[in-house]
Design an enzyme around this catalytic site. Structure first.
Site, PDB file in Angstrom:
ATOM      1  N   LYS A  96       0.853  -1.196   0.000  1.00  0.00           N
ATOM      2  CA  LYS A  96       0.000   0.000   0.000  1.00  0.00           C
ATOM      3  C   LYS A  96       0.885   1.241   0.000  1.00  0.00           C
ATOM      4  CE  LYS A  96      -4.143  -1.840   2.114  1.00  0.00           C
ATOM      5  NZ  LYS A  96      -3.748  -3.232   1.759  1.00  0.00           N
ATOM      6  N   ASP A 130      -1.814  -2.106  -4.040  1.00  0.00           N
ATOM      7  CA  ASP A 130      -3.232  -2.148  -3.650  1.00  0.00           C
ATOM      8  C   ASP A 130      -3.860  -0.775  -3.847  1.00  0.00           C
ATOM      9  OD1 ASP A 130      -2.950  -4.767  -2.789  1.00  0.00           O
ATOM     10  OD2 ASP A 130      -2.892  -4.271  -0.659  1.00  0.00           O
ATOM     11  N   GLN A 159     -11.163  -0.568  -8.416  1.00  0.00           N
ATOM     12  CA  GLN A 159     -12.321  -0.930  -7.588  1.00  0.00           C
ATOM     13  C   GLN A 159     -13.627  -0.680  -8.366  1.00  0.00           C
ATOM     14  OE1 GLN A 159     -10.858   2.076  -5.118  1.00  0.00           O
ATOM     15  NE2 GLN A 159     -10.300   0.752  -3.398  1.00  0.00           N
ATOM     16  N   ARG A 180      -5.567  -5.684 -11.082  1.00  0.00           N
ATOM     17  CA  ARG A 180      -6.405  -6.556 -10.252  1.00  0.00           C
ATOM     18  C   ARG A 180      -7.759  -5.849 -10.115  1.00  0.00           C
ATOM     19  NH1 ARG A 180      -4.782  -6.246  -4.381  1.00  0.00           N
ATOM     20  NH2 ARG A 180      -3.221  -7.833  -4.800  1.00  0.00           N
ATOM     21  N   LYS A 183     -14.067  -5.338  -5.851  1.00  0.00           N
ATOM     22  CA  LYS A 183     -15.268  -4.496  -5.703  1.00  0.00           C
ATOM     23  C   LYS A 183     -14.943  -3.193  -4.979  1.00  0.00           C
ATOM     24  CE  LYS A 183     -18.740  -8.150  -5.870  1.00  0.00           C
ATOM     25  NZ  LYS A 183     -19.921  -8.769  -5.241  1.00  0.00           N
ATOM     26  N   ALA A 185     -13.201  -1.857  -0.834  1.00  0.00           N
ATOM     27  CA  ALA A 185     -13.395  -2.200   0.572  1.00  0.00           C
ATOM     28  C   ALA A 185     -13.510  -1.001   1.506  1.00  0.00           C
ATOM     29  CB  ALA A 185     -12.232  -3.086   1.022  1.00  0.00           C
ATOM     30  N   THR A 222     -12.257 -11.742  -6.335  1.00  0.00           N
ATOM     31  CA  THR A 222     -13.607 -11.791  -5.758  1.00  0.00           C
ATOM     32  C   THR A 222     -13.880 -13.170  -5.186  1.00  0.00           C
ATOM     33  OG1 THR A 222     -15.967 -11.461  -6.234  1.00  0.00           O
ATOM     34  CG2 THR A 222     -14.670 -12.472  -7.986  1.00  0.00           C
ATOM     35  N   HIS A 223     -14.813 -13.200  -4.197  1.00  0.00           N
ATOM     36  CA  HIS A 223     -15.293 -14.501  -3.688  1.00  0.00           C
ATOM     37  C   HIS A 223     -16.747 -14.690  -4.094  1.00  0.00           C
ATOM     38  CE1 HIS A 223     -12.594 -12.398  -0.883  1.00  0.00           C
ATOM     39  NE2 HIS A 223     -11.908 -13.513  -0.956  1.00  0.00           N
ATOM     40  N   ARG A 284     -11.762  -4.302   7.977  1.00  0.00           N
ATOM     41  CA  ARG A 284     -12.400  -4.301   6.652  1.00  0.00           C
ATOM     42  C   ARG A 284     -12.984  -5.674   6.331  1.00  0.00           C
ATOM     43  NH1 ARG A 284      -8.045  -0.751   5.462  1.00  0.00           N
ATOM     44  NH2 ARG A 284      -6.776  -2.373   4.523  1.00  0.00           N
ATOM     45  N   ARG A 285     -12.306  -6.731   6.790  1.00  0.00           N
ATOM     46  CA  ARG A 285     -12.830  -8.084   6.544  1.00  0.00           C
ATOM     47  C   ARG A 285     -14.112  -8.315   7.345  1.00  0.00           C
ATOM     48  NH1 ARG A 285      -9.077  -7.073   3.692  1.00  0.00           N
ATOM     49  NH2 ARG A 285     -10.879  -6.349   2.548  1.00  0.00           N
TER      50      ARG A 285
HETATM   51  C1  FAD Z   1      -7.063 -10.725  -3.638  1.00  0.00           C
HETATM   52  C2  FAD Z   1      -7.862  -9.538  -3.197  1.00  0.00           C
HETATM   53  C3  FAD Z   1      -7.247  -8.303  -3.138  1.00  0.00           C
HETATM   54  C4  FAD Z   1      -7.989  -7.177  -2.771  1.00  0.00           C
HETATM   55  N1  FAD Z   1      -7.396  -5.931  -2.836  1.00  0.00           N
HETATM   56  C5  FAD Z   1      -8.149  -4.838  -2.584  1.00  0.00           C
HETATM   57  C6  FAD Z   1      -7.634  -3.541  -2.784  1.00  0.00           C
HETATM   58  O1  FAD Z   1      -6.489  -3.330  -3.197  1.00  0.00           O
HETATM   59  N2  FAD Z   1      -8.436  -2.472  -2.506  1.00  0.00           N
HETATM   60  C7  FAD Z   1      -9.732  -2.642  -2.059  1.00  0.00           C
HETATM   61  O2  FAD Z   1     -10.436  -1.645  -1.860  1.00  0.00           O
HETATM   62  N3  FAD Z   1     -10.231  -3.872  -1.848  1.00  0.00           N
HETATM   63  C8  FAD Z   1      -9.482  -4.962  -2.101  1.00  0.00           C
HETATM   64  N4  FAD Z   1     -10.024  -6.219  -1.917  1.00  0.00           N
HETATM   65  C9  FAD Z   1     -11.314  -6.371  -1.192  1.00  0.00           C
HETATM   66  C10 FAD Z   1     -12.491  -6.266  -2.128  1.00  0.00           C
HETATM   67  O3  FAD Z   1     -12.611  -4.940  -2.606  1.00  0.00           O
HETATM   68  C11 FAD Z   1     -13.818  -6.667  -1.427  1.00  0.00           C
HETATM   69  O4  FAD Z   1     -14.036  -5.850  -0.334  1.00  0.00           O
HETATM   70  C12 FAD Z   1     -13.837  -8.115  -0.969  1.00  0.00           C
HETATM   71  O5  FAD Z   1     -13.176  -8.957  -1.856  1.00  0.00           O
HETATM   72  C13 FAD Z   1     -15.300  -8.611  -0.882  1.00  0.00           C
HETATM   73  O6  FAD Z   1     -15.904  -8.550  -2.135  1.00  0.00           O
HETATM   74  P1  FAD Z   1     -16.321  -9.842  -3.003  1.00  0.00           P
HETATM   75  O7  FAD Z   1     -15.933  -9.565  -4.401  1.00  0.00           O
HETATM   76  O8  FAD Z   1     -15.744 -11.049  -2.423  1.00  0.00           O
HETATM   77  O9  FAD Z   1     -17.904  -9.825  -3.005  1.00  0.00           O
HETATM   78  P2  FAD Z   1     -18.994  -9.708  -1.868  1.00  0.00           P
HETATM   79  O10 FAD Z   1     -20.278  -9.489  -2.578  1.00  0.00           O
HETATM   80  O11 FAD Z   1     -18.594  -8.742  -0.817  1.00  0.00           O
HETATM   81  O12 FAD Z   1     -18.965 -11.150  -1.221  1.00  0.00           O
HETATM   82  C14 FAD Z   1     -19.353 -12.314  -1.943  1.00  0.00           C
HETATM   83  C15 FAD Z   1     -19.267 -13.495  -1.018  1.00  0.00           C
HETATM   84  O13 FAD Z   1     -17.906 -13.735  -0.676  1.00  0.00           O
HETATM   85  C16 FAD Z   1     -17.782 -14.118   0.667  1.00  0.00           C
HETATM   86  N5  FAD Z   1     -17.014 -13.089   1.403  1.00  0.00           N
HETATM   87  C17 FAD Z   1     -16.636 -11.876   0.947  1.00  0.00           C
HETATM   88  N6  FAD Z   1     -15.898 -11.231   1.868  1.00  0.00           N
HETATM   89  C18 FAD Z   1     -15.824 -12.043   2.926  1.00  0.00           C
HETATM   90  C19 FAD Z   1     -15.193 -11.964   4.192  1.00  0.00           C
HETATM   91  N7  FAD Z   1     -14.497 -10.890   4.554  1.00  0.00           N
HETATM   92  N8  FAD Z   1     -15.324 -12.995   5.050  1.00  0.00           N
HETATM   93  C20 FAD Z   1     -16.022 -14.102   4.693  1.00  0.00           C
HETATM   94  N9  FAD Z   1     -16.633 -14.257   3.501  1.00  0.00           N
HETATM   95  C21 FAD Z   1     -16.536 -13.240   2.627  1.00  0.00           C
HETATM   96  C22 FAD Z   1     -19.176 -14.247   1.207  1.00  0.00           C
HETATM   97  O14 FAD Z   1     -19.566 -15.581   1.012  1.00  0.00           O
HETATM   98  C23 FAD Z   1     -19.953 -13.315   0.320  1.00  0.00           C
HETATM   99  O15 FAD Z   1     -21.318 -13.650   0.258  1.00  0.00           O
HETATM  100  C24 FAD Z   1      -9.339  -7.334  -2.353  1.00  0.00           C
HETATM  101  C25 FAD Z   1      -9.941  -8.579  -2.424  1.00  0.00           C
HETATM  102  C26 FAD Z   1      -9.243  -9.664  -2.851  1.00  0.00           C
HETATM  103  C27 FAD Z   1      -9.942 -10.976  -2.952  1.00  0.00           C
END
Ligand code: FAD
Length: 303
Positions: A96, A130, A159, A180, A183, A185, A222-223, A284-285
């Site tokens: 960062k 990031d 983002q 990368r 969505k 955070a 994304t998850h 944030r998590r």
């Molecule tokens: C590899 C990686 C790098 C990232 N880098 C950045 C960055 O540089 N800047 C930034 O702003 N954000 C970053 N993020 C965070 C990202 O912006 C989201 O806040 C985060 O990934 C949750 O979004 P989602 O796409 O998983 O979808 P969501 O709609 O939030 O979640 C979809 C599903 O994923 C699962 N899930 C998501 N988050 C969690 C959690 N914390 N605990 C448990 N289950 C969860 C749940 O099952 C949820 O229903 C990063 C994420 C990843 C995976």
């Protein structure tokens, strides 16, 4: 509301000090953080490699207030690249800019980033910058483009929740920058970011459709099964091979999905954070998923 409250708390130094000094909270942070020491992160990366996944190591820290702290962060990043190479781990590194002095001076920060990227290139590796809150978006893109013009071993993050992201993607693609996509955070206002999940998701899919056929190697972070399915559909329609992009997920989140994608032949990278400054990352998590808060409260009050 809970998301906003947790993101606000993530900025509180006082609350951070209380949480970090609490042994039980430190133990619970291991749900999302590999440990406080580099060796613990390297061990987690090795486990990911053994499971067929790549890794990205993140030395936690943000918003440092002295040049000495920024230089210390730079030295830590150099050490990570050294150890990754020495231990032959398949991992790159995420950082960062506010950990590297962006709040103090953009030029000073750029000098540190350039030295890290040159070091990364020397070990045939890659630094991902990031993306932080929207106050840093333009400065991050400008710095990454400038450093990239001297050494290409650097990429950044876009983002999908920001209205401006489509333009930023186009801008970064004109210089061949690896992106990368996530969505987003941070706590952002309706002036700069979509508020509804459906709008963020629609923009995410739009950006995937721009990134995948761009000819550069990107990370789809994304998850969300719907975003993953849309990515797989887009790749099939555009005849983009599974080797030409990767999915990225966070350490400790949806490990079942990580394994399934590997089984299906996709490249998956796990983002592995470590270090003593884990509090804002951890908050944030929690903010991303209300069920995480319940889980932590239940464990915290359990005797
Ligand atoms: C590899 C990686 C790098 C990232 N880098 C950045 C960055 O540089 N800047 C930034 O702003 N954000 C970053 N993020 C965070 C990202 O912006 C989201 O806040 C985060 O990934 C949750 O979004 P989602 O796409 O998983 O979808 P969501 O709609 O939030 O979640 C979809 C599903 O994923 C699962 N899930 C998501 N988050 C969690 C959690 N914390 N605990 C448990 N289950 C969860 C749940 O099952 C949820 O229903 C990063 C994420 C990843 C995976």
């Amino acid at each position: 509301m809970l998301r906003s409250a947790l993101l606000k708390l993530s900025e509180s130094k006082k609350f951070a000090n209380w949480v970090i000094s609490n042994a039980q909270m430190r133990r619970m942070s291991h749900r999302f953080v590999a440990g406080e020491e580099l060796d613990e992160a390297l061990a987690a990366a090795r486990v990911s490699n053994d499971q067929g996944m790549l890794a990205s190591l993140d030395y936690l820290g943000e918003n440092v207030s002295s040049t000495a702290d920024a230089q210390h962060a730079r030295d830590s990043y150099l050490e990570i690249f050294e150890k990754i190479a020495a231990q032959r781990i398949d991992a790159n590194v995420s950082c960062k800019l506010t950990a590297l002095g962006m709040d103090l001076s953009a030029d000073f920060c750029e000098g540190l980033v350039l030295s890290i990227v040159e070091h990364a290139a020397g070990t045939d590796n890659f630094l991902r910058v990031d993306m932080e809150g929207s106050a840093y978006t333009q400065r991050t893109i400008d710095l990454v483009k400038r450093v990239r013009s001297q050494s290409p071993a650097i990429g950044t993050v876009i983002q999908a929740y920001l209205y401006r992201s489509e333009g930023d993607v186009q801008d970064l693609l004109t210089v061949g920058c690896r992106i990368r996509l996530c969505k987003g955070a941070y706590k952002e206002s309706a002036e700069v970011a979509f508020e509804k999940k459906a709008d963020v998701d629609a923009n995410y899919v739009r950006l995937v459709k721009t990134l995948l056929p761009s000819g550069f190697y990107h990370g789809i972070a994304t998850h969300d099964p719907k975003m993953i399915a849309a990515t797989i559909r887009c790749a099939a329609e555009q005849k983009i091979s599974k080797e030409d992009f990767e999915f990225q997920m966070l350490y400790g989140v949806r490990t079942d999905l990580q394994r399934r994608l590997v089984r299906d032949g996709y490249r998956v990278r796990v983002y592995i954070p470590y270090g003593k400054d884990w509090f804002p990352y951890f908050m944030r998590r929690l903010a991303e998923r209300p069920a995480n808060v319940e889980f932590f409260l239940r464990n915290f009050f359990r005797r």
